[in-house]
Design a protein around this motif. Structure first.
Motif, PDB file in Angstrom:
ATOM      1  N   ARG A 291      -2.302   6.585  20.233  1.00 51.80           N
ATOM      2  CA  ARG A 291      -2.290   5.736  18.132  1.00 51.80           C
ATOM      3  C   ARG A 291      -3.099   6.679  17.351  1.00 51.80           C
ATOM      4  NH1 ARG A 291      -6.100   1.522  20.085  1.00 51.80           N
ATOM      5  NH2 ARG A 291      -7.714   2.972  20.595  1.00 51.80           N
ATOM      6  N   ARG A 315       2.198   5.946  18.367  1.00 51.75           N
ATOM      7  CA  ARG A 315       2.808   4.802  17.617  1.00 51.75           C
ATOM      8  C   ARG A 315       1.551   5.347  16.187  1.00 51.75           C
ATOM      9  NH1 ARG A 315      -0.398   0.527  21.543  1.00 51.75           N
ATOM     10  NH2 ARG A 315      -1.403   2.318  22.561  1.00 51.75           N
ATOM     11  N   ALA A 318      -2.941   0.474  14.440  1.00 51.59           N
ATOM     12  CA  ALA A 318      -3.113  -0.939  13.090  1.00 51.59           C
ATOM     13  C   ALA A 318      -4.276  -0.688  13.067  1.00 51.59           C
ATOM     14  CB  ALA A 318      -2.658  -1.743  14.485  1.00 51.59           C
ATOM     15  N   SER A 320      -7.639  -1.912  10.967  1.00 50.24           N
ATOM     16  CA  SER A 320      -8.972  -3.680  11.182  1.00 50.24           C
ATOM     17  C   SER A 320      -8.701  -3.956   9.373  1.00 50.24           C
ATOM     18  CB  SER A 320     -10.005  -3.289  11.632  1.00 50.24           C
ATOM     19  OG  SER A 320     -10.953  -2.687  11.171  1.00 50.24           O
ATOM     20  N   THR A 336      -0.300  -1.647   4.443  1.00 48.54           N
ATOM     21  CA  THR A 336      -0.495  -2.541   5.860  1.00 48.54           C
ATOM     22  C   THR A 336      -1.390  -2.435   6.587  1.00 48.54           C
ATOM     23  OG1 THR A 336       1.525  -1.276   6.586  1.00 48.54           O
ATOM     24  CG2 THR A 336       1.717  -3.236   4.509  1.00 48.54           C
ATOM     25  N   ALA A 337      -1.606  -3.212   7.765  1.00 47.10           N
ATOM     26  CA  ALA A 337      -2.335  -3.049   8.956  1.00 47.10           C
ATOM     27  C   ALA A 337      -1.760  -1.641   9.579  1.00 47.10           C
ATOM     28  CB  ALA A 337      -2.329  -3.815   9.176  1.00 47.10           C
ATOM     29  N   GLU A 338      -0.436  -1.614   9.752  1.00 48.37           N
ATOM     30  CA  GLU A 338       0.017  -0.320  10.348  1.00 48.37           C
ATOM     31  C   GLU A 338       0.934   0.568   9.196  1.00 48.37           C
ATOM     32  OE1 GLU A 338       2.339  -0.267  13.689  1.00 48.37           O
ATOM     33  OE2 GLU A 338       1.430  -2.548  14.470  1.00 48.37           O
TER      34      GLU A 338
END
Length: 884
Positions: A291, A315, A318, A320, A336-338
């Motif tokens: 990640r 990836r 993501a 928080s 955005t979150a991701e």
């Protein structure tokens, strides 16, 4: 041979040159220039039949005339005369020779050269290679066009042109080497030998390999796994186009890939990536997963990085809600979150530092890539200083950096390099560097992880042996489907009920007895893919339908395969498969690495889909699940929509069982189970094919990684009649070994490890339990009736790479001392040394460890004061004399 006399290759005291020349542009002239001009402190002694001086150095007409014994010789004469030169060098006491000469295509000439070198143990590098360079020793025994810098990278190449290109590429970038070896045709010294030598070389920080072929897979895998535990090993494997040209697009290259992964090495695809990977790994950054958070001043660079991450299997982190709230004031366009975090283009050092701190605190990332597009000269450097100053308490901050541009980015990159922060010229290069770290970490984890204990299944080995022997006795090589299923069932692999019918009428009768609906298949050892010739009919729901289908099937198969011998038909009940997945699992024999296991999506389109993972046996639960996870079908097996997750444990157990079958039967060359149905209830094999071959006599030696030697398990008794169970150690013994050490008196631990040890971490315990049975052996002892966690003692034997001498270690749990277990374990180790053909077993014992010294004396070990430490005693025994 392995590392014997390789010290003469890397650090000789004197060098002989046979084939030197003064003719400008010749190989002999380049060799002489390099040998005399690299700064070697010892004598370089040319040998010339006419006594002609080479580069103003006195020449000698004969090797026997040399005034000093050369450790190393460099030979560049016509191939036909090299065997005689090798014999003369050996007689003179030379220990290693680099054969530059080409022209050894004839096997007879190669054998003559080997025969000439063998009596004196003269090691041969080449023939037909660039040579060997060890800059720190002032040795340039090559015809390379330059003398490389001294450094801490070792480069081993099977191509002299690649070696020469790498030297040129590295020189421009001021990259230095500890050793460069062009192995040529590997008539003697091969890549496995060099890995053993370089793994123990303190001057080598990382090992780079350019590989085309492996000559001894077991030696290579043993050496590679040992080396990869000690330092990074990065590999380029060339030759994928040859697989495609030979119709083997899914052939040997995927096996090499599996071998490199299994050994804990890192594979790269280009020379540029080779050196980039070394720089990346040298940073010490070890991300926990894949990640990646991306921070940039603007959207473009972040988008390129995100796209590359998706393309390479990583990836986006993501974030928080807490992290997004901290970043909200810094990102005016929102986030955005991701997704990449896009700061304003004019974001300064303070904004970068604050955003980076927020991202590093987020638990959803494994690393942060910081990007900056060029701004005013000087501002990039200040921002780089701010980024480098952000730290994490207690561990290295997982930061990668890419300052885009050239002039404006130069100083920032130097700063990052000085701070050991991986730095790259472009966002895509940075992401590929991150994914190299991810892959390397995964491979190292596989090398070090402890698999869970798996209870052995109910194996009917006698039934399996009868099935194999019956087929071979009849002169056949391919088991029929029922025979193959009989063997699988003997290993507790679930198989669908299968009955044989000789003709259509009999098939109808069998179907009526089994119950409808049924599947009907042609029975012929000559037909591998029954579907291709119309040899499979499914969902037949009446006796009449079965008889009609069988009649038509026989006619159709005879037309499409007129030479095939048709033995009849098989009839099976249809297995409900609405929610099941069709998989294919199997075994094949690779010409280099021996048996390999495959797993992937099954069914009639399996070869077209080509969704397959390959692994080297032996497998355990962790390795089997890792194989499954490398396929696309694994995502389906995890469950979706109305399909619950499949029983991955049952799928993994099937792979492990196949691994065990080929370990038990040297005669099994191929296994193909297609399809293997898998759902939430387990697995069942619907069809199976097994190909046999006469026993090679190699048994488990045909494996690149030796399987668990279960035949060494035994029950032994002391003179007083106390019984103990001894067996080779297994990776899953780690918890039991740690429990044993924790129950020992601290003083006993100090006497065993020569220092106090308060905690026994995973890496320490894994190294003791995850051994390569080709090079090491450890026996664990249990009391009669005690479980696998109740290890009472362990004895260990580690052979040197030359497989002549081995060192032992032994420890008995403190509360078990005096019961005779130590003697039993030591005798087991010594018997194993004799079986292996080892000559000497040695050990180092603290002088104050009187009980250990007394036991060694009783067993016949000689004792003397250690040459390096008066507080130690070296004990030694001649195995042949001991077994006498």
């Amino acid at each position: 041979m392995t590392i014997r006399n390789l010290d003469a290759l890397f650090a000789p005291q004197a060098i002989a040159l046979i084939g030197g020349s003064n003719r400008e542009g010749s190989v002999g002239a380049v060799l002489a220039r390099n040998l005399f001009g690299a700064g070697f402190k010892g004598p370089v002694m040319p040998v010339h039949p006419r006594g002609e001086a080479i580069r103003s150095a006195v020449s000698y007409r004969e090797i026997a005339d040399l005034p000093a014994t050369p450790d190393l010789a460099v030979v560049a004469t016509p191939a036909a005369g090299v065997p005689e030169i090798a014999a003369a060098l050996g007689a003179r006491g030379c220990r290693a020779a680099i054969v530059i000469s080409a022209g050894f295509e004839e096997p007879a000439l190669r054998q003559r050269l080997l025969d000439a070198a063998r009596p004196s143990l003269l090691r041969l590098v080449g023939p037909n290679g660039l040579g060997v360079i060890s800059p720190r020793s002032g040795v340039n025994a090559s015809f390379a066009h330059l003398n490389p810098r001294a450094g801490d990278l070792a480069f081993v190449s099977q191509s002299d042109t690649i070696a020469s290109s790498v030297l040129d590429w590295a020189d421009v970038r001021e990259i230095g080497f500890s050793h460069v070896v062009s192995v040529g045709d590997m008539i003697d010294v091969d890549i496995g030998d060099l890995l053993d030598a370089l793994a123990a070389d303190p001057k080598t920080r990382a090992i780079l390999l350019y590989v085309e072929t492996i000559t001894n897979a077991r030696k290579f895998m043993t050496a590679a796994r040992i080396a990869a535990r000690a330092k990074p090993v990065v590999v380029i494997k060339a030759g994928r186009w040859e697989d495609r040209a030979n119709g083997q697009a899914a052939g040997s290259d995927e096996v090499y890939d599996a071998a490199i992964r299994r050994a804990g090495m890192l594979r790269v695809r280009s020379l540029r990536d080779l050196f980039a990977a070394v720089a990346t790994l040298a940073s010490g950054l070890r991300p926990r997963g894949d990640r990646l958070a991306i921070l940039a001043n603007g959207g473009g660079p972040g988008a390129i990085a995100a796209d590359t991450l998706a393309d390479t299997g990583g990836r986006l982190a993501a974030l928080s809600p807490e992290t997004r709230a901290r970043l909200a004031a810094l990102v005016p366009d929102g986030l955005t979150a991701e997704g990449p975090v896009a700061l304003p283009f004019d974001a300064g050092p303070a904004a970068y530092a604050e955003a980076l701190g927020a991202l590093l605190a987020d638990p959803g990332q494994d690393a942060v890539l910081v990007l900056q597009a060029p701004r005013a000269i000087g501002e990039g450097l200040e921002t780089a200083r701010a980024v480098a100053a952000v730290t994490l308490p207690g561990r290295k901050a997982p930061i990668l950096a890419s300052w885009l541009g050239e002039r404006a980015a130069r100083e920032a990159r130097r700063l990052f390099a000085a701070k050991a922060i991986p730095t790259y010229a472009t966002p895509d290069e940075a992401v590929r560097g991150f994914m190299q770290l991810v892959e390397y970490r995964r491979n190292q984890d596989l090398l070090m992880q402890t698999p869970p204990a798996i209870a052995p299944g109910n194996v009917d080995l006698a039934a399996a042996r009868r099935a194999v022997d019956r087929v071979l006795a009849e002169g056949r090589r391919v088991m029929t489907e029922p025979e193959a299923k009989t063997l699988l069932a003997a290993y507790a692999v679930p198989v669908v009920r299968t009955e044989i019918a000789a003709d259509p009428a009999a098939a109808a009768a069998v179907a009526a007895r089994i119950g409808f609906p049924v599947a009907l298949k042609i029975l012929s050892g000559d037909i591998q893919h029954k579907t291709d010739v119309g040899g499979v009919r499914l969902d037949l729901d009446s006796a009449a339908a079965v008889e009609e289908a069988a009649t038509h099937m026989r006619k159709l198969v005879q037309e499409r395969r007129p030479g095939a011998a048709i033995e009849g038909f098989t009839v099976q009940p249809m297995v409900p498969a609405r929610r099941a997945h069709e998989l294919v699992v199997g075994v094949r024999t690779d010409p280099v690495f021996g048996p390999v296991i495959s797993f992937g999506q099954g069914g009639t389109g399996a070869e077209l889909i080509a969704d397959r993972a390959v692994g080297l046996p032996p497998l355990n639960g962790l390795l089997a699940r890792e194989m499954i996870g490398r396929t696309e079908v694994s995502r389906l097996l995890a469950g979706y929509s109305d399909r619950p997750p499949a029983d991955l444990g049952a799928v993994a157990a099937t792979l492990i069982t196949l691994s065990q079958i080929v370990a038990d039967f040297d005669e099994i060359a191929e296994i193909d189970i297609n399809p293997l149905l898998a759902d939430e209830r387990g697995v069942v094999a619907l069809d199976a094919r097994i190909v046999l071959a006469p026993s090679s006599g190699r048994h488990r030696s045909r494996f690149a990684i030796q399987p668990y030697p279960g035949e060494l398990e035994e029950t032994v008794s002391t003179r007083s009649g106390t019984a103990f169970r001894l067996r080779p150690i297994r990776p899953e013994d780690e918890p039991g070994l740690v429990a044993m050490l924790e129950r020992c008196d601290p003083e006993d631990v100090r006497l065993r490890f020569f220092a106090p040890v308060k905690t026994f971490g995973h890496a320490f315990a894994a190294r003791l339990t995850q051994i390569d049975y080709s090079r090491e052996m450890a026996f664990v002892g249990f009391g009669d009736g005690e479980g696998p966690q109740d290890i009472l003692g362990v004895a260990r034997l580690i052979a040197d790479p030359d497989e002549e001498t081995a060192e032992f270690g032994i420890m008995v749990r403190s509360d078990q001392k005096g019961r005779g277990l130590g003697y039993l374990l030591m005798n087991a180790i010594l018997r194993h040394a004799a079986r292996r053909g080892l000559k000497t077993v040695t050990g180092e014992v603290l002088a104050e460890n009187r009980s250990m010294l007394a036991m060694a004396g009783a067993l016949g070990f000689r004792q003397r004061i250690h040459e390096d430490d008066v507080a130690l005693r070296r004990v030694e025994i001649d195995v042949a004399v001991m077994m006498g």
